[in-house]
Scaffold this motif. Sequence first.
Motif, PDB file in Angstrom:
ATOM      1  N   ASP A  85       0.825  -1.210   0.000  1.00 53.51           N
ATOM      2  CA  ASP A  85       0.000   0.000   0.000  1.00 53.51           C
ATOM      3  C   ASP A  85       0.864   1.267   0.000  1.00 53.51           C
ATOM      4  OD1 ASP A  85      -2.696   1.214   0.328  1.00 53.51           O
ATOM      5  OD2 ASP A  85      -1.838   1.936   2.202  1.00 53.51           O
ATOM      6  N   ASP A  89       0.811   4.175  -2.665  1.00 51.72           N
ATOM      7  CA  ASP A  89       0.475   5.545  -2.244  1.00 51.72           C
ATOM      8  C   ASP A  89       1.680   6.480  -2.262  1.00 51.72           C
ATOM      9  OD1 ASP A  89      -2.010   4.530  -1.745  1.00 51.72           O
ATOM     10  OD2 ASP A  89      -1.805   4.491   0.435  1.00 51.72           O
ATOM     11  N   ARG A  94       5.049   5.603   8.018  1.00 52.89           N
ATOM     12  CA  ARG A  94       4.115   4.544   8.452  1.00 52.89           C
ATOM     13  C   ARG A  94       4.388   4.283   9.926  1.00 52.89           C
ATOM     14  NH1 ARG A  94      -0.489   2.394   7.308  1.00 52.89           N
ATOM     15  NH2 ARG A  94      -0.034   2.432   5.083  1.00 52.89           N
ATOM     16  N   LYS A 230      -3.895  12.731   4.331  1.00 52.35           N
ATOM     17  CA  LYS A 230      -3.180  11.846   3.397  1.00 52.35           C
ATOM     18  C   LYS A 230      -4.143  11.278   2.340  1.00 52.35           C
ATOM     19  CE  LYS A 230      -0.497   7.541   4.110  1.00 52.35           C
ATOM     20  NZ  LYS A 230      -1.492   6.517   3.841  1.00 52.35           N
ATOM     21  N   GLU A 234      -3.928  11.618  -1.732  1.00 44.49           N
ATOM     22  CA  GLU A 234      -3.811  10.431  -2.592  1.00 44.49           C
ATOM     23  C   GLU A 234      -5.013  10.275  -3.521  1.00 44.49           C
ATOM     24  OE1 GLU A 234      -3.376   7.424   0.387  1.00 44.49           O
ATOM     25  OE2 GLU A 234      -1.350   8.071   0.911  1.00 44.49           O
ATOM     26  N   LYS A 236      -8.002   9.747  -2.511  1.00 46.95           N
ATOM     27  CA  LYS A 236      -8.946   8.767  -1.957  1.00 46.95           C
ATOM     28  C   LYS A 236     -10.182   9.473  -1.446  1.00 46.95           C
ATOM     29  CE  LYS A 236      -5.829   5.258  -0.462  1.00 46.95           C
ATOM     30  NZ  LYS A 236      -4.924   5.067   0.657  1.00 46.95           N
TER      31      LYS A 236
HETATM   32 MG    MG Z   1      -2.723   3.796   2.269  1.00 47.88          MG
END
Ligand code: MG
Length: 325
Positions: A85, A89, A94, A230, A234, A236
Motif C-alpha cells: 500500500d 500511495d 508509516r 493523506k 492520494e 482517496k
Molecule cells: Mg494507504
Amino acid sequence: MDPFRLILSNNLEHFEGINTELERALSSRVGLIEDIGSHSLLGHGKRLRPLLFVLSCQLCGYEGEDSYLLSTIFELIHTASLLHDDVLDNADVRRKKPSANHLWGNQAAVLEGDFLCLKSSSIALGTNNLTFLKRVIEATTQMTEGQIMELTYTHNWNTSPDEYMEIITYKTAVLLSVACACGAILSGAGPEVEDSLSRFGLNLGIAFQLIDDLLDYTSSQEEFGKPVGKDLREGKITLPLIYTVKGLQRSERERLENLFRNGHAGQEDYDDLIALVISKGGIEKIRNRAKSYVDKAALSLNFFPDSAPKKNLLELNQYIIERTY
Ligand code: MG
Ligand code: FPP
C-alpha cells in the motif's frame, strides 16, 4: 488514559506470545529480508488481528499450542498489504517511522511484502486444515479486490457511500473477519459459531476503517503516526469527503474537484478543504455510524456465554471507536 493501554494490560501474555512468534516468522537466510521485516513488523503495531484470532480460539475452547504461531498469519498479511500500500500511495511515513519504501526503495518493499505474504501461507498450510487455508487465501484475494476497487475510484468525487462501504469492507474488514472465523475453524467449532465470529470481525473491521478515515481528517500526525489529509492527497474519496461533497453547490463542487484532480491544489487549498470537511463532513454522523457497527459486532457475541475471552473481545471492539491513532 490511552484506551490502548487497557487492551495491552489485559492481554499482556498474548502480546508476548504473538511477538515472539512474529520474530521467529521473520527468519530468512537473506539479511535484507530480516532488516526490512524487523523495521516493518517488530516493536510496534497494535497486533489487533493476531489478538482477535487468539481470543477467538480461546472463546471456542481451543486447547492446542499453536494459537500464537497461527496468529502471525494475520499480522504478516496485514504488514505485507501495508508494504504494498505504501508503494502504491508513495507514502513516506508509516506507524510514526519512515516507510520501508522510503528507506529501501519500492522494489525491496514490494518483495518484502511478497515474502511476508507467502510466509503467512506456509504457516497456514501447517494446520493441514483446508477450510482454514481456504478462508485465509480468500480473504487475501478479497483485500486485493478492495484495493483495486479503491484504485478505480481514485479522484472520483461521485463515489457513493455504498461504493465506499464496499471498498472498505473488502480492503480492510474481511481480514479482521477471517482472523476471528479462523479461531472457530481451528477449534473445530460448528458453522454457527464460525458465522457469529465472522460477523463480529466484519462489523468491527468496518468500524475500524470508518474511524481510520475519520482520523485522517481530524487527528494530527504526531498522534496518528501518519500525515493527516493523506487520503485527500492520494485522491482517496472517503466518507468524510463524500458527505462534504453532497452538501456543496454544483459549481463549487466542480471547482474543487478540478482543482484537486488536476494536481493544481496548493497547501492552502488542502488546509481549506480539510477545514471544510471538518465543519461539513458529518464527523459526528460517521462516528455514530462506526458506533453502530461496533454495537452490531457486540451483538453477534451474544451467542456465547460470558467468559474472560468474550470480555476481552468486547473491550477490543469498544476500543475501535475510542482509539485516537
Ligand atoms: Mg494507504
Ligand atoms: C491500508 O489502508 C491498506 C489496506 C487496508 C489494504 C491494502 C491491500 C493491498 C495492498 C492488497 C493486498 C496485498 C497483499 C500483499 C495481501 P489505507 O490506505 O486506507 O490506510 P493508510 O492510510 O494507513 O495507508
